[in-house]
Design a protein around this motif. Structure first.
Motif, PDB file in Angstrom:
ATOM      1  N   GLY B  84       0.821  -1.207   0.000  1.00 44.29           N
ATOM      2  CA  GLY B  84       0.000   0.000   0.000  1.00 44.29           C
ATOM      3  C   GLY B  84       0.855   1.257   0.000  1.00 44.29           C
ATOM      4  O   GLY B  84       0.542   2.244  -0.664  1.00 44.29           O
ATOM      5  N   LEU B  85       1.975   1.221   0.746  1.00 45.07           N
ATOM      6  CA  LEU B  85       2.884   2.374   0.782  1.00 45.07           C
ATOM      7  C   LEU B  85       3.451   2.640  -0.610  1.00 45.07           C
ATOM      8  O   LEU B  85       3.481   3.779  -1.084  1.00 45.07           O
ATOM      9  CB  LEU B  85       4.009   2.108   1.777  1.00 45.07           C
ATOM     10  N   LEU B  86       3.858   1.546  -1.291  1.00 40.72           N
ATOM     11  CA  LEU B  86       4.420   1.709  -2.634  1.00 40.72           C
ATOM     12  C   LEU B  86       3.365   2.263  -3.591  1.00 40.72           C
ATOM     13  O   LEU B  86       3.631   3.181  -4.370  1.00 40.72           O
ATOM     14  CB  LEU B  86       4.961   0.370  -3.143  1.00 40.72           C
ATOM     15  N   ALA B  87       2.145   1.714  -3.498  1.00 38.96           N
ATOM     16  CA  ALA B  87       1.068   2.181  -4.382  1.00 38.96           C
ATOM     17  C   ALA B  87       0.752   3.651  -4.104  1.00 38.96           C
ATOM     18  O   ALA B  87       0.580   4.454  -5.029  1.00 38.96           O
ATOM     19  CB  ALA B  87      -0.181   1.326  -4.189  1.00 38.96           C
ATOM     20  N   ALA B  88       0.711   4.017  -2.810  1.00 40.72           N
ATOM     21  CA  ALA B  88       0.392   5.401  -2.456  1.00 40.72           C
ATOM     22  C   ALA B  88       1.485   6.342  -2.952  1.00 40.72           C
ATOM     23  O   ALA B  88       1.197   7.432  -3.452  1.00 40.72           O
ATOM     24  CB  ALA B  88       0.227   5.532  -0.941  1.00 40.72           C
ATOM     25  N   LEU B  89       2.747   5.928  -2.840  1.00 39.42           N
ATOM     26  CA  LEU B  89       3.859   6.753  -3.335  1.00 39.42           C
ATOM     27  C   LEU B  89       3.728   6.955  -4.841  1.00 39.42           C
ATOM     28  O   LEU B  89       3.916   8.060  -5.351  1.00 39.42           O
ATOM     29  CB  LEU B  89       5.200   6.094  -3.010  1.00 39.42           C
ATOM     30  N   ALA B  94       4.464   9.792  -8.769  1.00 42.37           N
ATOM     31  CA  ALA B  94       4.842   9.443 -10.131  1.00 42.37           C
ATOM     32  C   ALA B  94       3.767   9.901 -11.111  1.00 42.37           C
ATOM     33  O   ALA B  94       2.608  10.056 -10.748  1.00 42.37           O
ATOM     34  CB  ALA B  94       5.043   7.939 -10.241  1.00 42.37           C
ATOM     35  N   ASP B  95       4.199  10.153 -12.318  1.00 39.61           N
ATOM     36  CA  ASP B  95       3.257  10.493 -13.371  1.00 39.61           C
ATOM     37  C   ASP B  95       3.487   9.473 -14.469  1.00 39.61           C
ATOM     38  O   ASP B  95       4.571   9.396 -15.022  1.00 39.61           O
ATOM     39  CB  ASP B  95       3.546  11.903 -13.883  1.00 39.61           C
ATOM     40  N   PHE B  96       2.499   8.652 -14.738  1.00 41.50           N
ATOM     41  CA  PHE B  96       2.715   7.613 -15.739  1.00 41.50           C
ATOM     42  C   PHE B  96       1.423   7.373 -16.501  1.00 41.50           C
ATOM     43  O   PHE B  96       0.335   7.681 -16.000  1.00 41.50           O
ATOM     44  CB  PHE B  96       3.200   6.313 -15.073  1.00 41.50           C
ATOM     45  N   LEU B 157       0.299  11.209   2.688  1.00 35.07           N
ATOM     46  CA  LEU B 157       1.270  11.793   1.751  1.00 35.07           C
ATOM     47  C   LEU B 157       0.804  13.149   1.243  1.00 35.07           C
ATOM     48  O   LEU B 157       1.595  14.061   1.030  1.00 35.07           O
ATOM     49  CB  LEU B 157       1.491  10.853   0.562  1.00 35.07           C
ATOM     50  N   GLN B 158      -0.506  13.273   1.037  1.00 35.33           N
ATOM     51  CA  GLN B 158      -1.039  14.543   0.529  1.00 35.33           C
ATOM     52  C   GLN B 158      -0.809  15.667   1.528  1.00 35.33           C
ATOM     53  O   GLN B 158      -0.666  16.815   1.143  1.00 35.33           O
ATOM     54  CB  GLN B 158      -2.542  14.401   0.263  1.00 35.33           C
ATOM     55  N   LYS B 159      -0.776  15.309   2.808  1.00 34.58           N
ATOM     56  CA  LYS B 159      -0.598  16.342   3.833  1.00 34.58           C
ATOM     57  C   LYS B 159       0.877  16.640   4.086  1.00 34.58           C
ATOM     58  O   LYS B 159       1.214  17.619   4.731  1.00 34.58           O
ATOM     59  CB  LYS B 159      -1.241  15.875   5.147  1.00 34.58           C
ATOM     60  N   LEU B 160       1.756  15.772   3.590  1.00 35.94           N
ATOM     61  CA  LEU B 160       3.190  15.924   3.850  1.00 35.94           C
ATOM     62  C   LEU B 160       3.729  17.181   3.163  1.00 35.94           C
ATOM     63  O   LEU B 160       3.405  17.460   2.022  1.00 35.94           O
ATOM     64  CB  LEU B 160       3.918  14.684   3.333  1.00 35.94           C
ATOM     65  N   ASP B 161       4.543  17.945   3.898  1.00 36.71           N
ATOM     66  CA  ASP B 161       5.148  19.152   3.343  1.00 36.71           C
ATOM     67  C   ASP B 161       6.362  18.762   2.488  1.00 36.71           C
ATOM     68  O   ASP B 161       7.376  18.333   3.010  1.00 36.71           O
ATOM     69  CB  ASP B 161       5.562  20.065   4.503  1.00 36.71           C
ATOM     70  N   ARG B 162       6.232  18.938   1.174  1.00 35.40           N
ATOM     71  CA  ARG B 162       7.302  18.501   0.269  1.00 35.40           C
ATOM     72  C   ARG B 162       8.598  19.273   0.487  1.00 35.40           C
ATOM     73  O   ARG B 162       9.680  18.793   0.196  1.00 35.40           O
ATOM     74  CB  ARG B 162       6.856  18.660  -1.194  1.00 35.40           C
ATOM     75  N   ARG B 163       8.476  20.492   1.023  1.00 37.36           N
ATOM     76  CA  ARG B 163       9.675  21.305   1.287  1.00 37.36           C
ATOM     77  C   ARG B 163      10.593  20.594   2.274  1.00 37.36           C
ATOM     78  O   ARG B 163      11.802  20.796   2.247  1.00 37.36           O
ATOM     79  CB  ARG B 163       9.290  22.663   1.873  1.00 37.36           C
ATOM     80  N   GLN B 164      10.002  19.796   3.170  1.00 38.93           N
ATOM     81  CA  GLN B 164      10.845  19.085   4.130  1.00 38.93           C
ATOM     82  C   GLN B 164      11.730  18.073   3.445  1.00 38.93           C
ATOM     83  O   GLN B 164      12.888  17.900   3.815  1.00 38.93           O
ATOM     84  CB  GLN B 164       9.962  18.374   5.139  1.00 38.93           C
ATOM     85  N   GLU B 165      11.184  17.392   2.442  1.00 38.87           N
ATOM     86  CA  GLU B 165      11.995  16.424   1.705  1.00 38.87           C
ATOM     87  C   GLU B 165      13.066  17.159   0.908  1.00 38.87           C
ATOM     88  O   GLU B 165      14.210  16.710   0.825  1.00 38.87           O
ATOM     89  CB  GLU B 165      11.108  15.591   0.788  1.00 38.87           C
ATOM     90  N   GLU B 166      12.672  18.301   0.345  1.00 41.96           N
ATOM     91  CA  GLU B 166      13.659  19.101  -0.387  1.00 41.96           C
ATOM     92  C   GLU B 166      14.756  19.582   0.558  1.00 41.96           C
ATOM     93  O   GLU B 166      15.939  19.561   0.210  1.00 41.96           O
ATOM     94  CB  GLU B 166      12.977  20.289  -1.065  1.00 41.96           C
ATOM     95  N   TRP B 176      17.292   8.070  -0.652  1.00 38.00           N
ATOM     96  CA  TRP B 176      16.937   6.904   0.164  1.00 38.00           C
ATOM     97  C   TRP B 176      16.904   7.273   1.647  1.00 38.00           C
ATOM     98  O   TRP B 176      15.979   6.946   2.377  1.00 38.00           O
ATOM     99  CB  TRP B 176      17.963   5.802  -0.124  1.00 38.00           C
ATOM    100  N   ARG B 177      17.941   7.999   2.076  1.00 37.79           N
ATOM    101  CA  ARG B 177      18.036   8.443   3.456  1.00 37.79           C
ATOM    102  C   ARG B 177      16.902   9.429   3.783  1.00 37.79           C
ATOM    103  O   ARG B 177      16.338   9.408   4.875  1.00 37.79           O
ATOM    104  CB  ARG B 177      19.394   9.120   3.634  1.00 37.79           C
ATOM    105  N   THR B 178      16.594  10.293   2.825  1.00 38.25           N
ATOM    106  CA  THR B 178      15.501  11.238   2.999  1.00 38.25           C
ATOM    107  C   THR B 178      14.187  10.497   3.236  1.00 38.25           C
ATOM    108  O   THR B 178      13.394  10.869   4.095  1.00 38.25           O
ATOM    109  CB  THR B 178      15.388  12.130   1.742  1.00 38.25           C
ATOM    110  N   PHE B 179      13.988   9.408   2.478  1.00 41.80           N
ATOM    111  CA  PHE B 179      12.768   8.618   2.640  1.00 41.80           C
ATOM    112  C   PHE B 179      12.678   8.074   4.062  1.00 41.80           C
ATOM    113  O   PHE B 179      11.639   8.165   4.715  1.00 41.80           O
ATOM    114  CB  PHE B 179      12.753   7.474   1.615  1.00 41.80           C
TER     115      PHE B 179
END
Lengths: 353, 265
Positions: B84-89, B94-96, B157-166, B176-179
């Motif tokens: 489920g985590l992989l599917a949600a990611l 991803a855009d496919f 994931l939708q609520k996650l602040d992408r700036r934090q990953e950046e 990988w470490r960021t994940f």
């Protein structure tokens, strides 16, 4: 000239070579070239949508240029992933990690780069001391005020000793007083650490107060790059003149070295034909009884509005040909009616439309 | 105006009470009879006792089925959370081509009747040489519940602040470490919430289990088997315990959910 003013003659740290960026149909950056000198405080100034944040994200590595190259210290930068660039960013909303405390936030970059444990604690302490946040080492970032979060974000970035620090409107979330205070700290911090700062803002006053040089962006292209004094005194274009400070744009026709703009006529070196001149309001003086200077242009105007500003006041002047110009004069008490004013021809700066 | 809205019509109050009685009275009866000495016969219940609970402690067949259920539920949680985590990611980042179709396919098991899922999983398990048994059941539950995991984690994931990953990448951490250091800790509450929900759903699942089970019973299967030999208050007792555990898990799940919503503000 101070040391700060000469830093931009240093060798280039970052070279932006003809970089373009498209998002679908929209061209956000248009073949932009720019060099950032070692150790300087360079500000990317522009309205929202001018491409300044996109440029910053290209340098950080969060976006890829559509065309063009980035080089840093003689190495190609745009082909490296973000984590391999010796560039750190202070984000607009700080983007501190909420699940880590203050010192863990600051230590994050050191841990990621496998700094020896023995050094980490010491460098984190130094970084926190530098931003005067030592006593908050174990606090969670969510418990801190905006200004404090700002300081932690700075410490988190600077502790890694990057070659280049990117700051994305870092002060825009703070209230006016705190912003002024942080501007001062930011400036002295940059002098202290000697790291090159690339600062993004839409606030021209902030840009003027902080920068060694300002790069003004308009619609994804570089409008002008110069020191704050130069860009204010000699704007190259009408857009620059209006964006940085206030100005009067005079539409004139030049014939035989005389600019004719209805009410005023003044000597100029511009070639014959239509021309545009920028005349700053503070370069117009009240003539009250002063003798006529050579090279000065005198005119009469009605005072239409008066805006009191403490030490100075701004007058809105209605000339007899219907033109409105603004003059900033020393505070002189309430004025009305018709008065005589003058300016010097060399203060009317020819600008490109 | 306020007088009319404040005064609730009597019939609405009665109606609401009846609805709640219809839903919860049978459960209440089940709980009450688990404490009745005279078993399920005899109304009203007269003598309070813990005997049936005492009997439970020595019933090894029943506890085996509980262990089987825990094994299946734990496996289902693991399988569905991972996939489920992989599917949600994939859905979030991803855009496919065919992404819309992918989304529907992942969420489809949520509305498929258990009987269809069960039958198709049985045919697959047999064809794959897995055969019937607990392993088949936990893979069955795991795959059937991926949709639940995906929905919960996708919301996180939708609520996650992408700036934090950046920010993490910017500070020199590898993707990988960021994940591991930023993305997963931020999803922690969503993952726990999804895990609890899947655990409870798997614990009382019967339709899919029915097709895939071999000789080892899960708890619902065991209860079902005993009911055919006549109802005993021991079943009331174990059901009461299940009810209690379910209520606790659902409460935790609900609390975590509201906390993730608050913390995102």
């Amino acid at each position: 000239m101070s040391a700060a003013a000469s830093t931009w003659s240093n060798p280039s740290l970052l070279e932006i070579r003809a970089v373009s960026k498209r998002f679908g149909e929209k061209e956000v950056l248009k073949t932009l070239s720019l060099n950032v000198a070692q150790g300087e405080f360079l500000t990317l100034l522009g309205e929202s949508g001018s491409g300044k944040t996109t440029l910053l994200r290209l340098i950080a590595g969060f976006e890829q240029p559509t065309a063009g190259e980035l080089w840093m210290s003689g190495q190609r930068l745009d082909t490296l992933p973000p984590h391999k660039r010796r560039v750190n960013t202070v984000f607009q909303q700080y983007a501190l990690f909420p699940h880590l405390n203050v010192s863990e936030n600051v230590a994050y970059g050191l841990r990621a780069n496998n700094t020896p444990k023995s050094q980490i604690a010491e460098r984190v302490q130094q970084a926190l001391a530098m931003v005067r946040m030592s006593e908050y080492a174990v606090a969670k970032p969510t418990k801190l005020s905006g200004g404090q979060q700002q300081r932690i974000a700075l410490a988190r970035a600077l502790v890694n000793r990057p070659q280049l620090l990117l700051l994305d409107e870092p002060l825009s979330a703070l209230d006016a007083n705190l912003r002024k205070e942080m501007q001062g700290e930011l400036k002295s911090l940059q002098r202290e650490v000697g790291i090159t700062f690339l600062f993004v803002t839409h606030d021209q006053e902030e840009a003027m107060a902080l920068s060694d040089r300002i790069a003004l962006l308009k619609d994804g292209a570089l409008e002008q790059i110069a020191t704050p004094r130069e860009i204010y005194a000699h704007p190259a274009t009408a857009y620059t003149a209006q964006f940085i400070g206030q100005t009067n744009l005079l539409r004139a026709t030049v014939r035989a070295n005389i600019a004719d703009c209805g009410e005023f006529k003044f000597p100029t070196n511009s070639p014959d034909g239509p021309a545009l001149f920028s005349l700053r309001p503070e370069k117009i003086f009240a003539a009250s009884g002063t003798p006529s200077y050579p090279d000065s242009t005198r005119f009469f105007a009605d005072i239409r509005q008066q805006f009191y500003g403490g030490s100075t006041e701004l007058l809105e002047l209605l000339c007899s040909d219907g033109q409105v110009v603004r003059a900033r004069i020393n505070a002189a008490g309430p004025l009305s009616g018709r008065h005589e004013f003058f300016f010097f021809a060399q203060d009317a700066i020819p600008v490109k439309p | 105006m306020s007088a009319t809205t404040n005064r609730r019509p009597l019939f609405l109050t009665i109606y609401s009470c009846l609805v709640f009685a219809f839903i919860y009275l049978p459960i209440l009866v089940l709980v009450i009879y688990s404490f009745n000495r005279d078993g399920v016969g005899g109304f009203p219940p007269r003598h309070f006792t813990f005997d049936w609970y005492r009997q439970l402690t020595t019933d090894s067949a029943l506890w085996n089925s509980v262990l089987n259920s825990l094994y299946v539920a734990a496996g289902a949680v693991f399988v569905s959370l991972t996939l489920g985590l992989l599917a949600a990611l994939a859905l979030d980042r991803a855009d496919f081509p065919g992404k819309a179709l992918f989304r529907r396919l992942v969420l489809l098991p949520l509305i498929l009747p258990g009987i269809i899922t069960g039958l198709s999983l049985l045919m697959f398990a047999v064809a794959a040489g897995l055969g019937r048994g607990l392993t088949a059941v936990f893979f069955g539950h795991g795959t059937a519940l991926i949709s639940v995991a995906t929905t919960e984690i996708f919301a996180g994931l939708q609520k996650l602040d992408r700036r934090q990953e950046e920010a993490s990448l910017d500070l020199g951490a590898t993707p990988w470490r960021t994940f591991w250091l930023v993305t997963l800790p931020n999803l922690r509450l969503s993952l726990i919430a999804a895990g609890l929900l899947i655990f409870t759903l798997s614990m009382d699942e019967i339709a899919v289990t029915f097709f895939l089970i071999g000789s080892d019973n899960t708890l619902p299967q065991e209860i079902w088997g005993r009911l055919r030999r006549g109802i005993t208050p021991e079943i009331n007792a174990i059901s009461t315990l299940i009810l209690l555990v379910s209520i606790i898990l659902i409460t935790i799940w609900y609390r975590l959910r509201t906390r993730t919503q608050k913390s995102s503000l």
